[in-house]
Every structure is written in structure tokens, then in C-alpha cells.
Design a protein around this motif. Structure first.
Motif, PDB file in Angstrom:
ATOM      1  N   ILE A  70       0.846  -1.201   0.000  1.00 16.83           N
ATOM      2  CA  ILE A  70       0.000   0.000   0.000  1.00 16.83           C
ATOM      3  C   ILE A  70       0.879   1.247   0.000  1.00 16.83           C
ATOM      4  N   GLY A  71       1.970   1.212   0.770  1.00 15.51           N
ATOM      5  CA  GLY A  71       2.912   2.325   0.756  1.00 15.51           C
ATOM      6  C   GLY A  71       3.523   2.536  -0.619  1.00 15.51           C
TER       7      GLY A  71
ATOM      8  N   LEU B 105       3.366   6.344  -5.768  1.00 19.10           N
ATOM      9  CA  LEU B 105       3.119   6.770  -7.148  1.00 19.10           C
ATOM     10  C   LEU B 105       2.579   8.192  -7.203  1.00 19.10           C
ATOM     11  N   PHE B 106       1.959   8.636  -6.125  1.00 17.36           N
ATOM     12  CA  PHE B 106       1.314   9.950  -6.127  1.00 17.36           C
ATOM     13  C   PHE B 106       1.961  10.914  -5.135  1.00 17.36           C
ATOM     14  N   ALA B 107       3.060  10.479  -4.524  1.00 12.95           N
ATOM     15  CA  ALA B 107       3.724  11.323  -3.528  1.00 12.95           C
ATOM     16  C   ALA B 107       4.806  12.160  -4.194  1.00 12.95           C
ATOM     17  N   PRO B 108       5.158  13.298  -3.588  1.00 15.83           N
ATOM     18  CA  PRO B 108       6.151  14.178  -4.184  1.00 15.83           C
ATOM     19  C   PRO B 108       7.591  13.727  -4.030  1.00 15.83           C
TER      20      PRO B 108
ATOM     21  N   VAL C 240      -4.673  -2.206  -5.563  1.00 16.48           N
ATOM     22  CA  VAL C 240      -5.731  -3.225  -5.515  1.00 16.48           C
ATOM     23  C   VAL C 240      -5.982  -3.649  -4.073  1.00 16.48           C
ATOM     24  N   VAL C 241      -4.893  -3.884  -3.321  1.00 16.98           N
ATOM     25  CA  VAL C 241      -5.022  -4.274  -1.911  1.00 16.98           C
ATOM     26  C   VAL C 241      -5.711  -3.167  -1.110  1.00 16.98           C
ATOM     27  N   PHE C 242      -5.347  -1.919  -1.390  1.00 14.71           N
ATOM     28  CA  PHE C 242      -5.940  -0.774  -0.691  1.00 14.71           C
ATOM     29  C   PHE C 242      -7.446  -0.723  -0.916  1.00 14.71           C
ATOM     30  N   VAL C 243      -7.881  -0.927  -2.160  1.00 13.77           N
ATOM     31  CA  VAL C 243      -9.309  -0.901  -2.482  1.00 13.77           C
ATOM     32  C   VAL C 243     -10.032  -2.071  -1.820  1.00 13.77           C
TER      33      VAL C 243
ATOM     34  N   GLY D  31       5.478   7.232   0.367  1.00 11.56           N
ATOM     35  CA  GLY D  31       4.694   6.088   0.816  1.00 11.56           C
ATOM     36  C   GLY D  31       5.025   5.649   2.223  1.00 11.56           C
ATOM     37  N   ASP D  32       6.174   6.092   2.747  1.00 13.06           N
ATOM     38  CA  ASP D  32       6.534   5.735   4.113  1.00 13.06           C
ATOM     39  C   ASP D  32       5.536   6.301   5.121  1.00 13.06           C
ATOM     40  N   VAL D  33       4.937   7.438   4.786  1.00 16.27           N
ATOM     41  CA  VAL D  33       3.912   8.018   5.655  1.00 16.27           C
ATOM     42  C   VAL D  33       2.738   7.052   5.784  1.00 16.27           C
ATOM     43  N   GLY D  34       2.370   6.432   4.667  1.00 17.33           N
ATOM     44  CA  GLY D  34       1.293   5.446   4.687  1.00 17.33           C
ATOM     45  C   GLY D  34       1.655   4.235   5.525  1.00 17.33           C
TER      46      GLY D  34
END
Length: 318
Positions: free
Chosen positions: A83-84, A89-92, A304-307, A97-100
Motif C-alpha cells: 500500500i505504501g 506513485l502519487f507522492a512528491p 488493488v489491496v488498498f481498495v 509512501g513511508d507516511v502510509g
């Protein structure tokens, strides 16, 4: 406009600027011909290799979270990790993704006890920082050792010097953790003290460090081998010795927090390094684009896992 939005826009502009500059230096029509003639079988194998490597990274993270009290099953760490990757893919930056990962582990983590250096959130943050640090430090050391062992490649002295300095700096930083903790104890900076105290947990657990370093070596060896596969997909022979220079240097360079997920920096790194082994500019840019496509496609598994995790179970649907 918020600071985060401004940062995102600036990094997007940097990435677009780099890509525009690179494309202006090559024959775009030839680049499209190169991409259209890619051998897809090698890409499929490379995607499988990247997926396997990220699973190993999840295991590494789980090993680092155990001493901090997290008792989640391994599958949780795999799920949170992917998920991270999707968030990346959308992080600056490449660490967005580490925040996630911190969020999910802190929220859903099974913690057997609360340590003196903080609760679940800071413990999750410590595990992610340690995971990042060890992975990046091992990557830099692979590049530094490869540059020393395979010095026949005509790379500038400044690249050798910077890579070796980064490797030495990572080791020095680790050795100085106890000293930094003692210094922070004299200042009114409790969050910093908690963070360093948590990181010091690892300095007392050599078995975990050895295990995670070994896993990092496996991950980076697999991803270095993938450079050879990508080369063959483009009808380019990447010497195995050069793959241990190519992947670490591009990986560290693209991790600089000045672009959107390393876009532009990654392609520029491949262009610069591959020209030293007589790879055409078009194929070098294609190399970087294919590497990003592999990362993106494997990261979509996390989407996919996130959804699915947010979707109601069939029994709950009325």
C-alpha cells in the motif's frame, strides 16, 4: 496555497523540466522505435523479480518492527508495504509512501507493550526510518565496493569520491547514534530523544541488524540483476559488474527529494551512466522509462489491496 501543495507543484515542475531537457537532447522518433521493439518477456521476468524483492523488503521491515513491540503477522507487513508503494506513485518524493506505512502500522499494529520512548506512532516511525536507512546504506555500500573492485570503467573521480563518502557517512552516522542521544538529553527536545532512543534499540540487537543487512543485500542483488534483464529487453548487454555500479548510483540519485518520485532524475542518471559503456541516448532514456514502468505496475498491486481492504465483505453487503 498550502506548503505541501506548493512543494508538490515545484517538484512536478522539476521533473517536467528534467524530462523536457532530456527529450530535447535525443531523437524522440528513435526513442519511440526503441520502446516499440522491447522484448516483453524480459520485462515480465523483471516485474516478477521486483515483486519478489519488495516482499523481501516487507520481511526486513517486519524484523525491524519486532524489537519495537509489534507482533503483527508477516502478511500485515506485506500488505502495508505494498500500500505504501502505491501511495509512492502519487507522492512528491520516493519516500512519500513511508507516511502510509507509518499510519497503517500505528493504526492496525499489534503492540505487546509501550516502551519509554513513545507510543505506536513513533514506534512505527522508528521502524520505517530504520528500514529506509539500512536499505539505502547497503545500496550505497554496494555501489562503493563495486566502484573500487571494478575501477576499469571510465567514471569521473567525483562519482567515486561522493559514493565512498556517502558509504563512510552512513556507517559513521550509525556509530554516532548513542552520542547524539546523549547530546539531545541535555536539550528540551523530547521527540528527538524518543526517536534516537528507539533507534538505539537496534544497536543492542546485532542479530536483527545482520538479518536485515543480509536481506538488503539479497534485494539489491536481485534489482541489480534486473538491470541486465532490462538491457536485454532493449538489445543492450549490461556487464554484470557494471550492474552493481549502475543500479546503486541511479537509485541513490533518484532518491534526492527534489523531483516527483524521482522522475527525470532517474532517466538522467541512466543517460549519464550508460553512455560510459556506449549505450545510445535513446536506449538509455528508454531504460529509465521501463524501470519506472516496472515499479509503477508492481506498485499498482498495492492499489488493488488498498481498495479491497476498504470494500465491505460479501456477508456485510445487504
Amino acid at each position: 496555497m498550502s506548503r505541501s501543495t506548493l512543494t508538490f507543484l515545484l517538484k512536478t515542475l522539476v521533473s517536467l523540466g528534467f524530462l523536457s531537457f532530456l527529450l530535447s537532447r535525443i531523437d524522440v522518433a528513435q526513442l519511440l522505435r526503441v520502446l516499440s521493439s522491447v522484448h516483453l518477456s524480459y520485462l515480465v521476468i523483471a516485474m516478477a523479480g521486483y515483486f519478489f524483492g519488495q516482499v523481501l523488503c516487507s520481511v526486513r521491515w517486519a524484523l525491524l518492527a519486532r524489537p519495537l513491540g509489534f507482533e503483527n503477522p508477516l502478511k500485515d507487513f506485506v500488505i502495508f508495504y505494498f500500500i505504501g508503494m502505491f501511495f509512492n506513485l502519487f507522492a512528491p518524493s520516493t519516500i512519500g509512501g513511508d507516511v502510509g506505512r507509518v499510519f497503517y502500522l500505528a493504526r492496525d499494529g499489534s503492540k505487546r507493550e509501550e516502551r519509554e520512548w513513545g507510543g505506536s506512532t513513533i514506534s512505527a516511525l522508528i521502524s520505517v526510518i530504520a528500514d529506509r536507512f539500512i536499505g539505502l546504506a547497503v545500496l550505497v555500500w554496494i555501489g562503493a565496493v563495486a566502484l573500487v573492485l571494478f575501477s576499469n570503467y571510465p567514471l569521473p573521480l567525483v562519482i567515486h569520491s561522493l559514493t565512498i563518502a556517502l558509504a563512510a557517512g552512513s556507517l559513521l552516522g550509525w556509530l554516532l547514534l548513542p552520542l547524539l542521544n546523549r547530546l539531545l538529553q541535555r536539550w528540551d527536545f523530547p521527540k528527538g530523544r524518543n526517536l534516537l532512543l528507539g533507534l538505539e534499540t537496534y544497536t543492542k540487537n546485532r542479530q536483527v541488524i545482520l538479518q536485515t543487512v543480509a536481506l538488503s543485500l539479497c534485494v539489491h542483488f536481485v534489482q541489480s540483476w534486473m538491470q541486465i534483464l532490462l538491457g536485454r529487453a532493449l538489445d543492450v548487454e549490461i556487464p554484470w559488474s557494471y550492474s552493481f555500479i549502475l543500479y546503486p548510483l541511479v537509485g541513490v540519485f533518484s532518491a534526492l527529494p527534489i523531483s516527483l518520485n524521482g522522475i527525470g532524475l532517474r532517466e538522467g542518471g541512466y543517460l549519464y551512466l550508460l553512455k560510459h559503456i556506449d549505450v545510445s541516448s535513446e536506449k538509455a532514456i528508454a531504460f529509465g522509462l521501463l524501470w519506472f514502468i516496472i515499479i509503477a505496475l508492481d506498485s499498482l498491486i498495492g492499489g488493488v489491496v488498498f481498495v479491497l481492504r476498504k470494500s465491505p465483505k460479501p456477508a456485510a453487503v445487504t
